[in-house]
Design a protein around this motif. Sequence first.
Motif, PDB file in Angstrom:
ATOM      1  N   ALA A   1      -0.103   9.160  -3.921  1.00 36.84           N
ATOM      2  CA  ALA A   1       1.341   9.445  -3.995  1.00 36.84           C
ATOM      3  C   ALA A   1       2.172   8.202  -3.673  1.00 36.84           C
ATOM      4  CB  ALA A   1       1.697  10.614  -3.063  1.00 36.84           C
ATOM      5  N   THR A   2       1.794   7.093  -4.282  1.00 34.96           N
ATOM      6  CA  THR A   2       2.360   5.792  -3.914  1.00 34.96           C
ATOM      7  C   THR A   2       3.881   5.740  -4.018  1.00 34.96           C
ATOM      8  OG1 THR A   2       0.351   4.900  -4.916  1.00 34.96           O
ATOM      9  CG2 THR A   2       2.049   3.315  -4.270  1.00 34.96           C
ATOM     10  N   GLY A   3       4.413   6.151  -5.176  1.00 33.40           N
ATOM     11  CA  GLY A   3       5.863   6.043  -5.401  1.00 33.40           C
ATOM     12  C   GLY A   3       6.649   6.875  -4.398  1.00 33.40           C
ATOM     13  N   LEU A   4       6.216   8.094  -4.191  1.00 35.68           N
ATOM     14  CA  LEU A   4       6.909   8.992  -3.268  1.00 35.68           C
ATOM     15  C   LEU A   4       6.836   8.456  -1.838  1.00 35.68           C
ATOM     16  CD1 LEU A   4       8.260  11.653  -2.451  1.00 35.68           C
ATOM     17  CD2 LEU A   4       5.997  12.743  -2.512  1.00 35.68           C
ATOM     18  N   ARG A   5       5.667   7.993  -1.442  1.00 41.22           N
ATOM     19  CA  ARG A   5       5.523   7.505  -0.062  1.00 41.22           C
ATOM     20  C   ARG A   5       6.333   6.232   0.145  1.00 41.22           C
ATOM     21  NH1 ARG A   5      -0.538   6.912   0.553  1.00 41.22           N
ATOM     22  NH2 ARG A   5      -0.166   6.313   2.724  1.00 41.22           N
ATOM     23  N   GLU A   6       6.387   5.386  -0.876  1.00 35.21           N
ATOM     24  CA  GLU A   6       7.197   4.174  -0.742  1.00 35.21           C
ATOM     25  C   GLU A   6       8.676   4.522  -0.590  1.00 35.21           C
ATOM     26  OE1 GLU A   6       6.070   1.630  -4.000  1.00 35.21           O
ATOM     27  OE2 GLU A   6       4.470   0.708  -2.804  1.00 35.21           O
ATOM     28  N   ALA A   7       9.123   5.491  -1.370  1.00 39.48           N
ATOM     29  CA  ALA A   7      10.531   5.897  -1.290  1.00 39.48           C
ATOM     30  C   ALA A   7      10.839   6.498   0.089  1.00 39.48           C
ATOM     31  CB  ALA A   7      10.849   6.891  -2.393  1.00 39.48           C
ATOM     32  N   LEU A   8       9.926   7.308   0.607  1.00 38.42           N
ATOM     33  CA  LEU A   8      10.133   7.909   1.927  1.00 38.42           C
ATOM     34  C   LEU A   8      10.083   6.853   3.032  1.00 38.42           C
ATOM     35  CD1 LEU A   8       8.108  11.228   1.566  1.00 38.42           C
ATOM     36  CD2 LEU A   8      10.533  11.044   2.187  1.00 38.42           C
ATOM     37  N   ALA A   9       9.184   5.891   2.858  1.00 44.44           N
ATOM     38  CA  ALA A   9       9.071   4.813   3.849  1.00 44.44           C
ATOM     39  C   ALA A   9      10.392   4.031   3.922  1.00 44.44           C
ATOM     40  CB  ALA A   9       7.916   3.894   3.494  1.00 44.44           C
ATOM     41  N   LEU A  10      10.954   3.762   2.766  1.00 44.50           N
ATOM     42  CA  LEU A  10      12.232   3.054   2.694  1.00 44.50           C
ATOM     43  C   LEU A  10      13.328   3.891   3.366  1.00 44.50           C
ATOM     44  CD1 LEU A  10      13.148   0.395   1.309  1.00 44.50           C
ATOM     45  CD2 LEU A  10      13.940   1.796  -0.622  1.00 44.50           C
ATOM     46  N   HIS A  11      13.325   5.173   3.070  1.00 41.67           N
ATOM     47  CA  HIS A  11      14.325   6.101   3.622  1.00 41.67           C
ATOM     48  C   HIS A  11      14.279   6.114   5.154  1.00 41.67           C
ATOM     49  CE1 HIS A  11      17.007   9.585   3.417  1.00 41.67           C
ATOM     50  NE2 HIS A  11      16.219  10.217   4.267  1.00 41.67           N
ATOM     51  N   HIS A  12      13.084   5.982   5.725  1.00 38.48           N
ATOM     52  CA  HIS A  12      12.934   6.101   7.180  1.00 38.48           C
ATOM     53  C   HIS A  12      12.720   4.760   7.884  1.00 38.48           C
ATOM     54  CE1 HIS A  12      12.957  10.453   7.593  1.00 38.48           C
ATOM     55  NE2 HIS A  12      12.230  10.537   6.501  1.00 38.48           N
ATOM     56  N   GLY A  13      12.689   3.672   7.125  1.00 33.77           N
ATOM     57  CA  GLY A  13      12.481   2.367   7.761  1.00 33.77           C
ATOM     58  C   GLY A  13      11.100   2.210   8.378  1.00 33.77           C
ATOM     59  N   VAL A  14      10.081   2.774   7.706  1.00 35.95           N
ATOM     60  CA  VAL A  14       8.691   2.579   8.147  1.00 35.95           C
ATOM     61  C   VAL A  14       7.901   2.027   6.958  1.00 35.95           C
ATOM     62  CG1 VAL A  14       8.801   4.402   9.891  1.00 35.95           C
ATOM     63  CG2 VAL A  14       8.013   4.962   7.580  1.00 35.95           C
ATOM     64  N   THR A  15       6.587   1.912   7.113  1.00 37.99           N
ATOM     65  CA  THR A  15       5.785   1.415   5.986  1.00 37.99           C
ATOM     66  C   THR A  15       5.068   2.584   5.299  1.00 37.99           C
ATOM     67  OG1 THR A  15       3.916   1.004   7.462  1.00 37.99           O
ATOM     68  CG2 THR A  15       5.418  -0.837   7.056  1.00 37.99           C
ATOM     69  N   ARG A  16       4.608   2.325   4.068  1.00 39.61           N
ATOM     70  CA  ARG A  16       4.000   3.387   3.267  1.00 39.61           C
ATOM     71  C   ARG A  16       2.791   4.005   3.959  1.00 39.61           C
ATOM     72  NH1 ARG A  16       1.843   1.172  -2.141  1.00 39.61           N
ATOM     73  NH2 ARG A  16      -0.156   1.030  -1.113  1.00 39.61           N
ATOM     74  N   ASP A  17       2.042   3.170   4.688  1.00 45.21           N
ATOM     75  CA  ASP A  17       0.836   3.708   5.328  1.00 45.21           C
ATOM     76  C   ASP A  17       1.152   4.552   6.572  1.00 45.21           C
ATOM     77  OD1 ASP A  17       1.605   1.637   6.941  1.00 45.21           O
ATOM     78  OD2 ASP A  17      -0.350   0.647   7.021  1.00 45.21           O
ATOM     79  N   GLU A  18       2.448   4.702   6.865  1.00 44.62           N
ATOM     80  CA  GLU A  18       2.851   5.590   7.970  1.00 44.62           C
ATOM     81  C   GLU A  18       3.424   6.917   7.459  1.00 44.62           C
ATOM     82  OE1 GLU A  18       4.375   2.695  11.482  1.00 44.62           O
ATOM     83  OE2 GLU A  18       5.278   2.310   9.518  1.00 44.62           O
ATOM     84  N   ILE A  19       3.251   7.183   6.157  1.00 42.80           N
ATOM     85  CA  ILE A  19       3.772   8.419   5.557  1.00 42.80           C
ATOM     86  C   ILE A  19       2.623   9.203   4.930  1.00 42.80           C
ATOM     87  CG2 ILE A  19       5.252   9.398   3.748  1.00 42.80           C
ATOM     88  CD1 ILE A  19       7.038   8.120   5.728  1.00 42.80           C
ATOM     89  N   PHE A  20       2.568  10.504   5.242  1.00 44.45           N
ATOM     90  CA  PHE A  20       1.607  11.414   4.590  1.00 44.45           C
ATOM     91  C   PHE A  20       2.402  12.556   3.961  1.00 44.45           C
ATOM     92  CE2 PHE A  20      -0.854  15.404   4.830  1.00 44.45           C
ATOM     93  CZ  PHE A  20      -1.927  15.065   4.011  1.00 44.45           C
ATOM     94  N   CYS A  21       2.133  12.874   2.704  1.00 44.71           N
ATOM     95  CA  CYS A  21       2.871  13.933   2.007  1.00 44.71           C
ATOM     96  C   CYS A  21       1.952  15.101   1.679  1.00 44.71           C
ATOM     97  CB  CYS A  21       3.461  13.409   0.696  1.00 44.71           C
ATOM     98  SG  CYS A  21       4.659  12.108   0.937  1.00 44.71           S
ATOM     99  N   ALA A  22       2.526  16.301   1.653  1.00 51.80           N
ATOM    100  CA  ALA A  22       1.734  17.485   1.311  1.00 51.80           C
ATOM    101  C   ALA A  22       2.633  18.569   0.733  1.00 51.80           C
ATOM    102  CB  ALA A  22       1.005  18.003   2.551  1.00 51.80           C
ATOM    103  N   ASN A  23       2.001  19.673   0.337  1.00 52.32           N
ATOM    104  CA  ASN A  23       2.723  20.793  -0.285  1.00 52.32           C
ATOM    105  C   ASN A  23       3.460  21.614   0.778  1.00 52.32           C
ATOM    106  OD1 ASN A  23       1.728  20.698  -3.231  1.00 52.32           O
ATOM    107  ND2 ASN A  23      -0.119  20.477  -2.006  1.00 52.32           N
ATOM    108  N   GLY A  24       4.589  21.135   1.204  1.00 47.05           N
ATOM    109  CA  GLY A  24       5.326  21.779   2.281  1.00 47.05           C
ATOM    110  C   GLY A  24       4.838  21.249   3.610  1.00 47.05           C
ATOM    111  N   SER A  25       5.724  21.280   4.616  1.00 52.64           N
ATOM    112  CA  SER A  25       5.296  20.748   5.904  1.00 52.64           C
ATOM    113  C   SER A  25       4.229  21.631   6.535  1.00 52.64           C
ATOM    114  CB  SER A  25       6.488  20.541   6.843  1.00 52.64           C
ATOM    115  OG  SER A  25       7.226  21.714   6.964  1.00 52.64           O
ATOM    116  N   ASN A  26       4.148  22.891   6.079  1.00 61.44           N
ATOM    117  CA  ASN A  26       3.072  23.740   6.598  1.00 61.44           C
ATOM    118  C   ASN A  26       1.694  23.181   6.248  1.00 61.44           C
ATOM    119  OD1 ASN A  26       4.494  25.767   7.963  1.00 61.44           O
ATOM    120  ND2 ASN A  26       5.085  26.679   6.028  1.00 61.44           N
ATOM    121  N   GLU A  27       1.580  22.567   5.064  1.00 66.57           N
ATOM    122  CA  GLU A  27       0.285  21.962   4.723  1.00 66.57           C
ATOM    123  C   GLU A  27       0.038  20.710   5.566  1.00 66.57           C
ATOM    124  OE1 GLU A  27      -0.498  20.182   0.883  1.00 66.57           O
ATOM    125  OE2 GLU A  27      -2.575  20.851   0.925  1.00 66.57           O
TER     126      GLU A  27
END
Length: 352
Positions: free
Chosen positions: A58-84
């Motif tokens: 999920a490279t593109g999504l994680r990069e966008a989220l990393a930018l949004h939060h001021g962290v790096t891509r390897d500090e973001i994990f994405c899933a199907n809802g936060s419950n997952e």
Amino acid sequence: MPMREDLGRLSGYHSPQVDVAVRLNTNESPVPPPAGWREALQKAVGEIPFHRYPDRAATGLREALALHHGVTRDEIFCANGSNEVLQCLLLAYGGRGRSAVTFEPTYALHSHIARLTGTPVIQGRRAADFTVDEGEVRRVLAEAVDPVTFFCSPNNPTGTLEPDSTIEAALAVSRGLVVVDEAYGPFSGRSAAALAERPGGDRLVVVASFSKTWSLAGLRLGYAIAPAPVVEALEHVALPYHLDALTQEAGRLALDFAGETEKRVASIVAERERLQQRLARLAVDQWPSEANFVLFRPLGRDGHDVWEQLLERSVLVRDTSNWPGLQGCLRVTVGTRDENDVFLSALEEVLG
Ligand SMILES: *Cc1c(COP(=O)(O)O)cnc(C)c1O
């Protein structure tokens, strides 16, 4: 063959979805996502190579989220809802011989998902004002073996914000992960993510969701901001290609509309304040909320009875009246101005 014996004791997690005029029971956004987002997504759908597996990382999504939060891509994990995300956390860090710690009353799925993953649950208690006392954090964590400690800030269903000091206390007392569920975080304008720089911050996980503040509950997208080794562990337990190409693209595009989303959040907060002012004139107790819902208790009335009478008026709120620690309470989601007015007049009528 009967299912796993320990599952039989667990009732599922359900909020009844009844067909009513005003639905204020699951804390969704009362307004659809920005029209511009929908247009951008429609265009993007034509370009998705659906015959191929999605980008597993999920490279593109994680990069966008990393930018949004001021962290790096390897500090973001994405899933199907936060419950997952929560499920992956417990698959990776829970299980037999470990424990999950919650402070009740709080989001029922923390302990429910823990039990589904075979993780023993230790439940601490909140004080009368629904805050978590630091002494209680120490007491509960002292008896926990390799704990994954859950906070929810703002807390569902009470609306209370968890002070940094409580989370820092948990990081100091335990050597396990401390998870802060911030599904409602943007409504409060606060985040525990900044504590990553403090002692124990290498065990801090902040979980966020697109379901509430981004008006995208139908999408199923959530994520964690976590130290890179934790993200690696989560990737280890997630099923291959669990996040489909469409969801990745939809989430990435949503971040282009962050400004519009912020405005919506601000208007829901303003509406929440109006709702609380109106509730203050009725015969109910209520608790200050930093989220998009309000917990209240009708005075001298049976909570479930009030819930039923609201339902008769086609207004659905969450019946929390028999939850431990919430006797007689109901939780109402902040809707549109019109929906809130319908709710308020129905409640006025019911309370006589
Ligand atoms: C609604 C909610 C969520 C959202 O879960 P999703 O799977 O992202 O829809 C997470 N945590 C809490 C406390 C919630 O109330």
